[in-house]
Design a protein around this motif. Structure first.
Motif, PDB file in Angstrom:
ATOM      1  N   UNK A  25      41.635  50.311  43.482  1.00 46.52           N
ATOM      2  CA  UNK A  25      42.899  50.873  42.997  1.00 46.52           C
ATOM      3  C   UNK A  25      42.646  51.970  41.980  1.00 46.52           C
ATOM      4  N   UNK A  26      43.117  53.166  42.263  1.00 46.20           N
ATOM      5  CA  UNK A  26      42.993  54.231  41.271  1.00 46.20           C
ATOM      6  C   UNK A  26      44.379  54.720  40.878  1.00 46.20           C
ATOM      7  N   UNK A  27      45.321  53.805  40.780  1.00 46.75           N
ATOM      8  CA  UNK A  27      46.641  54.147  40.258  1.00 46.75           C
ATOM      9  C   UNK A  27      47.001  53.120  39.214  1.00 46.75           C
ATOM     10  N   UNK A  28      47.856  53.474  38.284  1.00 43.45           N
ATOM     11  CA  UNK A  28      48.151  52.527  37.202  1.00 43.45           C
ATOM     12  C   UNK A  28      49.036  51.359  37.627  1.00 43.45           C
ATOM     13  N   UNK A  29      49.806  51.512  38.714  1.00 43.28           N
ATOM     14  CA  UNK A  29      50.815  50.497  39.036  1.00 43.28           C
ATOM     15  C   UNK A  29      50.182  49.202  39.559  1.00 43.28           C
ATOM     16  N   UNK A  30      49.230  49.334  40.499  1.00 40.27           N
ATOM     17  CA  UNK A  30      48.629  48.135  41.096  1.00 40.27           C
ATOM     18  C   UNK A  30      48.010  47.227  40.039  1.00 40.27           C
ATOM     19  N   UNK A  33      50.741  45.561  37.794  1.00 40.42           N
ATOM     20  CA  UNK A  33      51.485  44.454  38.394  1.00 40.42           C
ATOM     21  C   UNK A  33      50.599  43.216  38.525  1.00 40.42           C
ATOM     22  N   UNK A  34      49.353  43.422  38.945  1.00 40.67           N
ATOM     23  CA  UNK A  34      48.440  42.282  39.069  1.00 40.67           C
ATOM     24  C   UNK A  34      48.238  41.617  37.712  1.00 40.67           C
ATOM     25  N   UNK A  35      48.060  42.462  36.703  1.00 39.11           N
ATOM     26  CA  UNK A  35      47.877  41.950  35.341  1.00 39.11           C
ATOM     27  C   UNK A  35      49.053  41.060  34.951  1.00 39.11           C
ATOM     28  N   UNK A  36      50.258  41.590  35.175  1.00 39.32           N
ATOM     29  CA  UNK A  36      51.455  40.834  34.789  1.00 39.32           C
ATOM     30  C   UNK A  36      51.517  39.512  35.548  1.00 39.32           C
ATOM     31  N   UNK A  37      51.271  39.575  36.860  1.00 41.93           N
ATOM     32  CA  UNK A  37      51.373  38.359  37.664  1.00 41.93           C
ATOM     33  C   UNK A  37      50.310  37.345  37.261  1.00 41.93           C
ATOM     34  N   UNK A 241      50.519  42.642  47.298  1.00 38.19           N
ATOM     35  CA  UNK A 241      51.890  43.047  46.983  1.00 38.19           C
ATOM     36  C   UNK A 241      51.912  44.147  45.933  1.00 38.19           C
ATOM     37  N   UNK A 242      50.950  44.079  44.982  1.00 38.95           N
ATOM     38  CA  UNK A 242      50.872  45.130  43.967  1.00 38.95           C
ATOM     39  C   UNK A 242      50.554  46.470  44.608  1.00 38.95           C
ATOM     40  N   UNK A 243      49.646  46.432  45.604  1.00 35.51           N
ATOM     41  CA  UNK A 243      49.338  47.668  46.334  1.00 35.51           C
ATOM     42  C   UNK A 243      50.584  48.191  47.038  1.00 35.51           C
ATOM     43  N   UNK A 244      51.303  47.244  47.674  1.00 34.75           N
ATOM     44  CA  UNK A 244      52.510  47.622  48.423  1.00 34.75           C
ATOM     45  C   UNK A 244      53.522  48.270  47.477  1.00 34.75           C
ATOM     46  N   UNK A 245      53.698  47.651  46.323  1.00 31.48           N
ATOM     47  CA  UNK A 245      54.670  48.171  45.364  1.00 31.48           C
ATOM     48  C   UNK A 245      54.269  49.570  44.908  1.00 31.48           C
ATOM     49  N   UNK A 246      52.963  49.751  44.653  1.00 38.20           N
ATOM     50  CA  UNK A 246      52.485  51.054  44.202  1.00 38.20           C
ATOM     51  C   UNK A 246      52.764  52.107  45.274  1.00 38.20           C
ATOM     52  N   UNK A 247      52.559  51.704  46.513  1.00 43.28           N
ATOM     53  CA  UNK A 247      52.775  52.632  47.627  1.00 43.28           C
ATOM     54  C   UNK A 247      54.249  53.006  47.703  1.00 43.28           C
ATOM     55  N   UNK A 248      55.150  51.997  47.548  1.00 43.22           N
ATOM     56  CA  UNK A 248      56.585  52.254  47.610  1.00 43.22           C
ATOM     57  C   UNK A 248      57.019  53.129  46.448  1.00 43.22           C
ATOM     58  N   UNK A 249      56.346  53.036  45.324  1.00 48.87           N
ATOM     59  CA  UNK A 249      56.699  53.852  44.163  1.00 48.87           C
ATOM     60  C   UNK A 249      56.080  55.243  44.219  1.00 48.87           C
ATOM     61  N   UNK A 250      55.354  55.503  45.293  1.00 49.97           N
ATOM     62  CA  UNK A 250      54.830  56.849  45.461  1.00 49.97           C
ATOM     63  C   UNK A 250      53.404  57.045  44.987  1.00 49.97           C
TER      64      UNK A 250
END
Lengths: 259, 196, 646
Positions: A25-30, A33-37, A241-250
């Motif tokens: 993962x080279x985006x901040x979102x994934x 989200x994983x951290x939070x979960x 799911x974190x990857x999926x969310x990052x993808x949906x967020x662009x």
């Protein structure tokens, strides 16, 4: 589900799988989200005290900040041009650099949270039993390591006494500033004691009938149950799911060949 | 896993060495933080060799296949358990570092434990750990010059802090007499007895 | 006399064991047999190979140490060389000396399970066997405890439970009580006695002192330096031979006291005893008291001399005064001694034993204290470790600190040494609060000797170790060299000046650690259990050296469990229980406290004082009043002086 009851080997496998998956993962979102979960899972199912968790997590937070600062301040020239967010003295902070920094920093934090989940809910003896029973680790190795591990509190105590004793020897004068000399002075007495103890404890183990035989009965069986596989699926699912969310967020970038 | 050459005693000794260094590393974690404060990521590189020292010492004392790798992994695991390190991921890092040193000893077929071999083993750990660190900690984002400089510093640190310092400590330890019944002690006696 | 092999637990024939080809063998030509069910005590001075023998008898050697073994050792009918490592151990279990390196698991239950798993006991039978073994040693309540939370005495009992759970046929105890305080040691010995009486195992105990063992064990093996056997037979016979030889040396004739038992074995066995000497007699018995006090160099250990039971030594003293009934076997325990006394002679016997205790004149606590803690409080988290402790150390006195484990003794030493800052109260060094002294000045006045000498070592050689603090203080090299030479001489280390401190013997290490703390001419020395891990000889040498320095004005604070040491050397004892001082006074008044008080502080009276108690009790049974008037006047005066001083 109680994280402490899970099979240590499967739990370890789950954590390692998550770490490997996150490495791409080279985006901040994934990682965010994983951290939070992970934090939520740890606190809901781990019976872990908040204070202890935060205390152990704090150093990682510091380390993450240091990584982030280094990435922002020493970006690679080959990076694609991107709008400047901030001017700091001679340094320019671009949006791309900041994003990269955040993703790296958060990734370190996600790794740490996953690690803490494992450490804080796993009993070393159970881990070793599980490694013997599920992963075919030779008992000689497992019990040999456990025997050395029992010296840990003793060594920590000796380390403390040793520092005091040497302070007395230094008689109020500064101890040597050379950390290598310090290492030498500290390591020798500790190692000498540890080796003598290790020889004695291994003799004691043999005198309790321990042999090299890989076959033995076990008083405690560490089993693999449905809950273990459920946990594995849950953790891997969180990362996916974190990857999926990052993808949906662009944030589509997975890996752009940054080497 | 092949452990045929290992006695229980060797394993317990290896594991105790790892425990001691996990405790002693505490000292260096503090120094590392201070140096990083002064010098940035480079400060950490200067000290990096220290983390390989247990591999060198265990291999030099026990002279068994697997000593370098196992001792490093156990030290990593114990550090994780004391809670002062980067978590289970550190066990993986330790595995990679240990593998670097182990590869060098394996290349000599576990016959040579000279200064040169020990320093090379330190360098082996440095190379392996750097490649691993490159992917894991995001050196990818740092400038090439800095990465190169860090690599060189880490190699030197591995050779000196792990190879040379490790040998010095193990030799001092042998002088205390506690290693009499280990391969290193036997070798020292053989050297001592040989006509000058 | 031939025995059927299946009656034998141990057969040793011509056993010779060396660790290196060229080195001197540790065991040299041992031959003996042990019948099943016997209880054998093995004694011998340090370096006689008695622990090595224990290792041979459960099959750890020759496998574990790659030792070279000649001759034959058969344990329960099996040759040790033909057995796999660990295989023999299933029938022959060992409890070792160091209770901190005997366990490979963290919890009591797991350690027991480890042993049973080694025997491949089916898991469903394990619970019952664990519970039974724990009940046998009285640790039922600790099944789920962490091992490191147990006391030393409990750890040794756990080690015993582990072996018992394996249902051994041969039980070997290798100096099991050497690291325990006297209270825990006594508890352990009576436990072993009880278990052996009920159990079906053969027992072999290695120890350097016979009290608590010799009275009930059927056989004694005495080893001598070089790994040979000096005596094999009845423990009473050995004591009789030794005392007879000592008498002969003193009077030039064999006294009539020697009884039949000794004469029986006298023939063949006596030839095997190499000129027994009186070396192991307690000093109070052997030398006139003032002489013992001022002697600066302790004796070197005489060959083949091991300690005799105190009751036997005392009996010899009483027999010389005609107070023992003739024709009775030599007593080995206090109870036997009381029974052996001529009826009607109890008062005289009591008088005589009290005379043995009459001590060197204790130093009068003089002048202002050099170090004084007032209302010292120290907390760790919510736990109060020191609770309003008052302690004063006067110039030229030896102050002993005793009390149960965890009572705060080491913490008190830390506070007195300025290494721990008290949370309340104040510490005065030469009348000035410690905070107003610089660290350098404090260290120049207060030396601290830690339990493990190795923790203090900072240099590569003995002389560099001694020169270290002088060099740091910038003392000219020539002067330092002179001081080092003098210290090496005084502490008998001159022969090893270039050696690595780690390669010294235990006794030398201890002397070096003390010497290095006196190089700056410190006036106060705090010693935390300096006799831990020392043999009797090492302890004697150390105490003689310290005593000499105290006479010259050094103040010594000695944390110890050793009541004999306290009695012989301390001017004053401070007893700590749960962080509070429960006693502060001269040793003789401590022994006069009630049994209940001493038990609550985990203290045991010195051997002679326990004998006095037994004699007094016997007199009361006969309707006589022992009376306190018989106590040596000097001690009374002392108590009075002490009471006045306070």
């Amino acid at each position: 589900m109680d994280l402490r009851e899970l099979n240590p080997a499967v739990k370890g496998l789950a954590v390692i799988l998550c770490v490997l998956l996150l490495s791409f993962a080279l985006n901040p979102v994934t990682p965010l989200l994983t951290l939070a979960a992970t934090v939520i899972v740890t606190w809901s199912f781990g019976r872990v005290s908040w204070g202890r968790w935060l205390l152990l997590f704090a150093p990682f937070l510091l380390a993450a900040c240091s990584y982030m600062a280094a990435t922002v301040l020493f970006p690679r020239e080959s990076m694609a041009p991107s709008p400047v967010l901030l001017q700091l003295g001679g340094f320019e902070v671009t949006r791309a650099a900041a994003e990269l920094a955040a993703s790296l920093g958060l990734r370190v934090l996600a790794f740490s949270a996953l690690s803490l989940l494992f450490i804080l809910t796993t009993d070393p003896t159970r881990l070793m039993l599980s490694l013997m029973q599920q992963c075919r680790m030779p008992p000689k190795l497992a019990y040999g390591i456990l025997a050395g591990y029992q010296f840990l509190p003793l060594m920590q105590e000796e380390f403390r006494i040793l520092r005091t004793a040497q302070r007395v020897r230094d008689g109020g004068f500064r101890r040597s500033r050379n950390p290598l000399l310090q290492l030498h002075r500290t390591a020798i007495p500790l190692l000498a004691g540890a080796i003598r103890k290790a020889e004695r404890v291994s003799a004691a183990m043999v005198s309790k009938g321990f042999t090299d035989s890989p076959y033995r009965t076990f008083y405690k069986r560490v089993r693999v149950t449905a809950a273990d596989w459920l946990f594995l699926a849950l953790m891997v699912g969180i990362v996916l799911l974190s990857y999926l969310a990052a993808w949906r967020l662009g944030y589509t970038r997975l890996y752009n060949g940054e080497l | 896993m092949k452990l045929s050459g290992w006695k229980l005693r060797d394993i317990v000794v290896m594991s105790s060495l790892s425990v001691v260094f996990a405790v002693v590393y505490l000292l260096f974690l503090q120094i590392g933080v201070v140096l990083t404060g002064f010098m940035g990521p480079m400060g950490y590189e200067v000290l990096f060799g220290i983390w390989f020292i247990v591999s060198i010492i265990a291999a030099y004392i026990l002279r068994k296949p697997g000593a370098a790798l196992l001792s490093e992994v156990v030290a990593g695991a114990v550090e994780v358990l004391i809670g002062n390190a980067v978590g289970p991921i550190l066990i993986l890092s330790a595995f990679v570092q240990g593998l670097g040193a182990e590869a060098v000893f394996a290349a000599t077929r576990y016959r040579s434990y000279s200064v040169r071999t020990l320093m090379l083993a330190g360098i082996g750990s440095a190379v392996f750990s750097f490649v691993w660190g490159y992917f894991r900690s995001g050196f990818a984002a740092l400038s090439w010059d800095l990465v190169l400089a860090m690599f060189v510093v880490r190699l030197v640190s591995g050779a000196l802090l792990a190879g040379l310092l490790g040998r010095w400590i193990a030799d001092s330890l042998a002088r205390t007499g506690v290693l009499r019944s280990f391969p290193i002690g036997k070798e020292r006696r053989a050297r001592h007895d040989a006509p000058a | 006399m031939t025995r059927r092999p299946d009656e034998l637990a141990v057969e040793v024939d011509g056993l010779r064991l060396a660790f290196e080809e060229e080195e001197e063998p540790v065991l040299n030509g041992l031959t003996f047999e042990v019948k099943k069910g016997e209880a054998v005590l093995v004694m011998g001075p340090s370096g006689s190979g008695k622990s090595t023998l224990a290792f041979c008898l459960n099959g750890i050697y020759p496998h574990a140490a790659e030792a070279l073994l000649d001759g034959r050792v058969r344990i329960l009918g099996q040759d040790v060389r033909e057995a796999q490592p660990g295989e023999l151990a299933r029938k022959a279990g060992v409890v070792f000396q160091d209770f901190d390196s005997q366990f490979c698991m963290g919890k009591v239950e797991d350690e027991l399970a480890f042993c049973l798993e080694n025997l491949s006991v089916p898991p469903e039978q394990m619970d019952a066997r664990m519970d039974k073994a724990l009940a046998q040693v009285g640790l039922q309540a600790h099944r789920r405890s962490a091992i490191r939370e147990l006391s030393g005495g409990q750890k040794q009992k756990l080690a015993l439970a582990c072996i018992l759970a394996m249902r051994p046929e041969l039980l070997i105890l290798d100096e099991p009580v050497s690291n325990l305080d006297p209270f825990a040691a006594e508890s352990f010995r009576s436990l072993v006695r009880e278990l052996h009486a009920r159990g079906a195992f053969t027992l072999l105990v290695v120890d350097h002192q016979p009290d608590g063992w010799a009275g009930w064990m059927s056989r004694l093996l005495v080893m001598e330096p070089g790994g040979t056997l000096a005596y094999d037979g009845d423990p009473r016979g050995y004591a009789e031979l030794r005392l007879a030889a000592a008498d002969k040396e003193a009077n030039g004739s064999v006294p009539a006291r020697q009884s039949g038992a000794a004469a029986e074995i006298g023939g063949e066995e006596a030839a095997r005893v190499e000129r027994p000497e009186r070396g192991a007699l307690p000093d109070a018995v052997r030398t006139p008291a003032p002489l013992a006090a001022i002697r600066t160099s302790a004796p070197s250990p005489p060959a083949a001399a091991v300690a005799l039971p105190l009751a036997a030594e005392t009996a010899a003293h009483l027999a010389a005064r005609g107070l023992l009934a003739p024709g009775r076997p030599l007593p080995l325990t206090g109870e036997e001694l009381v029974r052996a006394i001529v009826p009607g002679c109890l008062p005289a016997a009591l008088e005589a034993v009290r005379g043995l205790c009459a001590q060197r004149s204790r130093r009068q606590p003089a002048g202002e204290p050099v170090l004084r803690l007032e209302q010292g409080v120290l907390r760790r988290g919510r736990r109060v470790i020191l609770d309003g402790v008052n302690a004063a150390v006067r110039r030229g006195e030896l102050l002993a600190v005793a009390g149960p484990n965890g009572a705060g003794k080491s913490t008190l030493a830390g506070v007195l040494g300025g290494l721990l800052r008290p949370d309340g109260g104040r510490l005065l060094l030469e009348g000035r609060p410690l905070a107003r002294w610089s660290e350098r000045e404090v260290r120049r006045r207060i030396g601290v000797v830690f339990q493990n000498p190795e923790h203090q070592f900072v240099a590569e050689s003995v002389e560099a170790e001694l020169a270290y603090s002088r060099n740091r203080r910038g003392v000219p090299a020539a002067q330092t060299a002179r001081e080092v030479d003098a210290m090496l001489e005084a502490f008998r280390l001159a022969g090893r000046r270039a050696e690595s401190p780690y390669r010294l013997s235990q006794g030398q290490k201890r002397r070096l650690s003390v010497a290095s703390m006196l190089m700056d001419e410190q006036s106060i020395l705090l010693c935390d259990e300096p006799t831990f891990g020392q043999d009797r000889h090492g302890t004697e040498q150390l105490m003689a050296l310290l005593n000499e320095r105290v006479r010259q004005g050094l103040s010594v604070v000695l944390i110890t469990h050793d009541m004999e040491l306290i009695h012989r050397y301390a001017d004053r004892v401070l007893v700590l229980v749960e962080g509070s001082v429960v006693f502060d006074g001269p040793p003789p008044s401590l022994w006069d406290e009630t049994d209940g008080f001493l038990a609550s502080a985990h203290l045991v009276r010195p051997g002679l004082f326990s004998l006095i108690r037994l004699l007094e009790a016997a007199m009361r049974e006969n309707g006589q009043e022992p009376g306190g008037g018989a106590r040596p006047d000097e001690q009374l005066r002392e108590v009075a002086a002490w009471t006045c001083a306070n």
